[in-house]
Design a protein around this motif. Structure first.
Motif, PDB file in Angstrom:
ATOM      1  N   GLY A 243       0.078   2.129  -3.448  1.00  0.00           N
ATOM      2  CA  GLY A 243      -0.548   1.139  -2.763  1.00  0.00           C
ATOM      3  C   GLY A 243       0.335   0.199  -2.519  1.00  0.00           C
TER       4      GLY A 243
ATOM      5  N   THR B  63       0.349  -1.963   3.711  1.00  0.00           N
ATOM      6  CA  THR B  63      -0.799  -2.512   2.516  1.00  0.00           C
ATOM      7  C   THR B  63      -0.740  -3.970   2.826  1.00  0.00           C
TER       8      THR B  63
ATOM      9  N   LYS C 156       0.724  -7.776   0.050  1.00  0.00           N
ATOM     10  CA  LYS C 156       1.154  -6.839  -0.874  1.00  0.00           C
ATOM     11  C   LYS C 156       2.004  -7.429  -2.057  1.00  0.00           C
TER      12      LYS C 156
END
Length: 269
Positions: A90, A96, A99
């Motif tokens: 991820g 994402t 992050k």
């Protein structure tokens, strides 16, 4: 200039390894105390023995600690590797959200002092009436070991070619099929390295186990700490020497897997 840097680096390594050079020979003493006898300094054969290694192998307390360390370490490493792989995937994807926030949150157990984490875990598991259970210890060790797995696996994914995933999806493969047949084979060495380092992190933990573990959950580091407090014995040095050998093996294997992961990542680009 480069030669002087190498010399200073070598001196630094010698300084760091010096305590080990003292402990290892002393673990083979035939005496009862933790010091070099005149006979040992004279290198007399009778001054050296493997009696303390034999004593450790035949001691019920040490064997219980070894069994617990292996069981808790493998359980925590398995959970940490699964969670660490998912988190690393991820965090490595460009889309994402937040992050940096999630990365900082995941790595928080590596930053916050261990005593604070131990106190928080003790409070949480006390409310759940889980103090003195294997489940609590395994979960706690997973919390501490998971960031290690994330760091190791994420480092390998920095060179991963995500176009392979897009190509797999273009050809009609689902996310699970793509992960199992495209992503996993390329990052498998990094996952194995993450599992090994997670196990090492669990094996080395000594603070949290004192907060939430009972007698039945005591590990090797905790048994060593008990020995240092109550009855000094060269058996502690024998265990320490075995742990040093295991740590060296872990480093060699981890470095091998890291280089293999980098090689796979380069081949995928």
């Amino acid at each position: 200039m480069r030669l002087s840097v190498k010399i200073w680096a070598l001196l630094g390594l010698v300084f760091l390894a010096l305590p080990l050079l003292v402990i290892i020979p002393l673990s083979f003493t035939s005496g009862q105390y933790l010091y070099y006898t005149p006979e040992m300094l004279a290198l007399e054969p009778d001054a050296f023995s493997t009696r303390w290694y034999t004593a450790v192998m035949g001691d019920r307390e040490w064997m219980l600690a070894l069994k617990n360390s292996v069981f808790i370490g493998l359980s925590a490493a398995a959970l940490s590797t699964v969670l660490g792989t998912l988190a690393a995937l991820g965090l490595s994807r460009s889309g994402t959200p937040l992050k940096a926030f999630w990365a900082a949150l995941i790595l928080l157990p590596q930053i916050v002092p261990i005593v604070i984490i131990a106190g928080g875990l003790y409070s949480a598991f006390s409310d759940l009436k889980m103090i003195g259970t294997y489940t609590a210890v395994i979960v706690a060790h997973t919390v501490l070991a998971a960031p290690v797995a994330v760091i190791t696996i994420r480092a390998s994914l920095q060179r991963f070619d995500w176009r392979l995933v897009s190509a797999s999806a273009t050809l009609g493969a689902g996310p699970l099929y793509t992960f199992w047949n495209v992503t996993l084979p390329l990052i498998r060495p990094a996952i194995l390295a993450g599992a090994i380092f997670s196990f090492a992190a669990s094996l080395d933990e000594v603070v949290v186990i004192q907060f939430i573990g009972g007698y039945e959950q005591k590990t090797i580091p905790r048994e060593m700490l008990i020995g240092l407090r109550e009855h000094l014995s060269p058996a502690i040095l024998a265990v320490a020497t075995m742990l040093v050998g295991f740590a060296v093996l872990i480093l060699i294997l981890g470095e091998f897997l890291r280089r293999r992961a980098e090689s796979y990542a380069e081949k995928s680009t």
